[in-house]
Design a protein around this motif. Structure first.
Motif, PDB file in Angstrom:
ATOM      1  N   LYS A 237       2.692   5.410  -2.708  1.00  0.00           N
ATOM      2  CA  LYS A 237       2.440   6.606  -2.137  1.00  0.00           C
ATOM      3  C   LYS A 237       2.663   6.938  -0.729  1.00  0.00           C
ATOM      4  O   LYS A 237       2.259   6.143   0.110  1.00  0.00           O
ATOM      5  N   ASP A 238       3.607   7.905  -0.436  1.00  0.00           N
ATOM      6  CA  ASP A 238       4.054   7.921   1.331  1.00  0.00           C
ATOM      7  C   ASP A 238       3.025   8.956   1.723  1.00  0.00           C
ATOM      8  O   ASP A 238       1.771   9.261   1.240  1.00  0.00           O
ATOM      9  N   LYS A 239       3.319   9.101   3.070  1.00  0.00           N
ATOM     10  CA  LYS A 239       2.289   9.850   3.869  1.00  0.00           C
ATOM     11  C   LYS A 239       1.952  11.045   3.514  1.00  0.00           C
ATOM     12  O   LYS A 239       0.948  11.848   3.815  1.00  0.00           O
ATOM     13  N   ASP A 240       2.629  11.662   2.786  1.00  0.00           N
ATOM     14  CA  ASP A 240       2.747  12.944   2.163  1.00  0.00           C
ATOM     15  C   ASP A 240       2.008  13.232   0.675  1.00  0.00           C
ATOM     16  O   ASP A 240       1.723  14.182   0.155  1.00  0.00           O
ATOM     17  N   GLY A 241       1.532  11.872   0.264  1.00  0.00           N
ATOM     18  CA  GLY A 241       0.877  11.726  -1.031  1.00  0.00           C
ATOM     19  C   GLY A 241       1.991  11.625  -2.101  1.00  0.00           C
ATOM     20  O   GLY A 241       1.554  12.007  -3.300  1.00  0.00           O
ATOM     21  N   VAL A 242       3.209  11.697  -2.014  1.00  0.00           N
ATOM     22  CA  VAL A 242       4.082  11.713  -2.845  1.00  0.00           C
ATOM     23  C   VAL A 242       4.298  10.489  -3.487  1.00  0.00           C
ATOM     24  O   VAL A 242       4.466   9.450  -2.976  1.00  0.00           O
ATOM     25  N   THR A 243       4.088  10.246  -4.820  1.00  0.00           N
ATOM     26  CA  THR A 243       4.367   8.764  -5.174  1.00  0.00           C
ATOM     27  C   THR A 243       6.021   8.519  -5.432  1.00  0.00           C
ATOM     28  O   THR A 243       6.742   9.275  -5.857  1.00  0.00           O
ATOM     29  N   ARG A 244       6.390   7.325  -4.808  1.00  0.00           N
ATOM     30  CA  ARG A 244       7.785   6.926  -4.812  1.00  0.00           C
ATOM     31  C   ARG A 244       8.045   5.705  -5.520  1.00  0.00           C
ATOM     32  O   ARG A 244       6.922   4.746  -5.782  1.00  0.00           O
ATOM     33  N   TYR A 245       9.058   5.535  -6.247  1.00  0.00           N
ATOM     34  CA  TYR A 245       9.506   4.416  -6.911  1.00  0.00           C
ATOM     35  C   TYR A 245      10.884   3.717  -6.100  1.00  0.00           C
ATOM     36  O   TYR A 245      11.948   4.587  -5.946  1.00  0.00           O
ATOM     37  N   SER A 246      10.843   2.439  -6.172  1.00  0.00           N
ATOM     38  CA  SER A 246      12.297   1.867  -5.487  1.00  0.00           C
ATOM     39  C   SER A 246      12.399   0.412  -5.709  1.00  0.00           C
ATOM     40  O   SER A 246      11.194  -0.254  -6.134  1.00  0.00           O
ATOM     41  N   ASP A 247      13.304  -0.110  -5.665  1.00  0.00           N
ATOM     42  CA  ASP A 247      13.444  -1.551  -5.817  1.00  0.00           C
ATOM     43  C   ASP A 247      13.595  -2.461  -4.299  1.00  0.00           C
ATOM     44  O   ASP A 247      13.382  -3.581  -4.464  1.00  0.00           O
ATOM     45  N   ILE A 248      13.305  -1.440  -3.355  1.00  0.00           N
ATOM     46  CA  ILE A 248      13.148  -2.009  -1.910  1.00  0.00           C
ATOM     47  C   ILE A 248      11.747  -1.880  -1.566  1.00  0.00           C
ATOM     48  O   ILE A 248      11.022  -0.666  -1.810  1.00  0.00           O
ATOM     49  N   PRO A 249      11.084  -2.827  -1.060  1.00  0.00           N
ATOM     50  CA  PRO A 249       9.571  -2.858  -1.052  1.00  0.00           C
ATOM     51  C   PRO A 249       9.151  -1.609   0.016  1.00  0.00           C
ATOM     52  O   PRO A 249       9.856  -1.770   1.073  1.00  0.00           O
TER      53      PRO A 249
END
Length: 169
Positions: free
Chosen positions: A25-37
């Motif tokens: 979760k980023d600073k805005d509370g949005v869940t993020r998915y990525s292949d980069i940590p």
């Protein structure tokens, strides 16, 4: 022969796409998915590569009833969870309040700096006006133009130099 090669390639393609996938979760509370940590200060969860335990068909092991430490830990676990979640919420609220206070302080400092810069520019302009000489006039209370004398010019120059010293670094 060509069909066998095509089937072999299709079987190998999924093995090559074995990338690690991260969830956070980023600073805005949005869940993020990525292949980069994500950055190291953010709590992350690895999606791919998770070991999923398969049921064995057997009952889970129960703690030994005579074990005092086990029974004490079992009774304290919900209390600790409540305390830790409450303290985490309190810490999060405090961080949010501190961030808001810091933001307000920064905005106030920016406003003060802007006013100081504007005052410095006006003071320097006045000093240049009084220093270059020439005829300087102002409008009096009756709406008439009156020209400054030597005493008024020297007083204006001294006042504007004082303002430059006060507002400019």
């Amino acid at each position: 022969m060509l069909i066998r090669l095509l089937v072999l390639c299709l079987a190998i393609v999924p093995l090559m796409a074995n990338a690690e996938i991260y969830k956070w979760k980023d600073k805005d509370g949005v869940t993020r998915y990525s292949d980069i940590p994500p950055p190291s200060n953010i709590k992350q969860e690895s999606i791919r590569g998770k070991k999923v335990t398969k049921p064995t068909g057997q009952a889970p092991l129960a703690p030994v009833e005579g074990d005092i430490a086990t029974s004490l830990n079992r009774n304290k676990a919900p209390e600790k969870a409540k305390e830790s979640s409450a303290s985490q919420e309190d810490a999060a609220k405090k961080r949010a309040q501190d961030a808001e206070a810091q933001k307000a302080t920064d905005q106030q400092k920016q406003a003060e700096l802007k006013v100081k810069q504007e005052n410095c520019a006006a003071a320097r302009k006045n000093l240049v006006t009084y220093t270059t000489g020439g005829r300087i006039s102002r409008i009096n209370e009756q709406g008439e133009r009156e020209y400054l004398g030597d005493d008024d010019l020297s007083q204006g120059k001294a006042d504007s130099q004082k303002d430059v010293d006060a507002y400019c670094d």
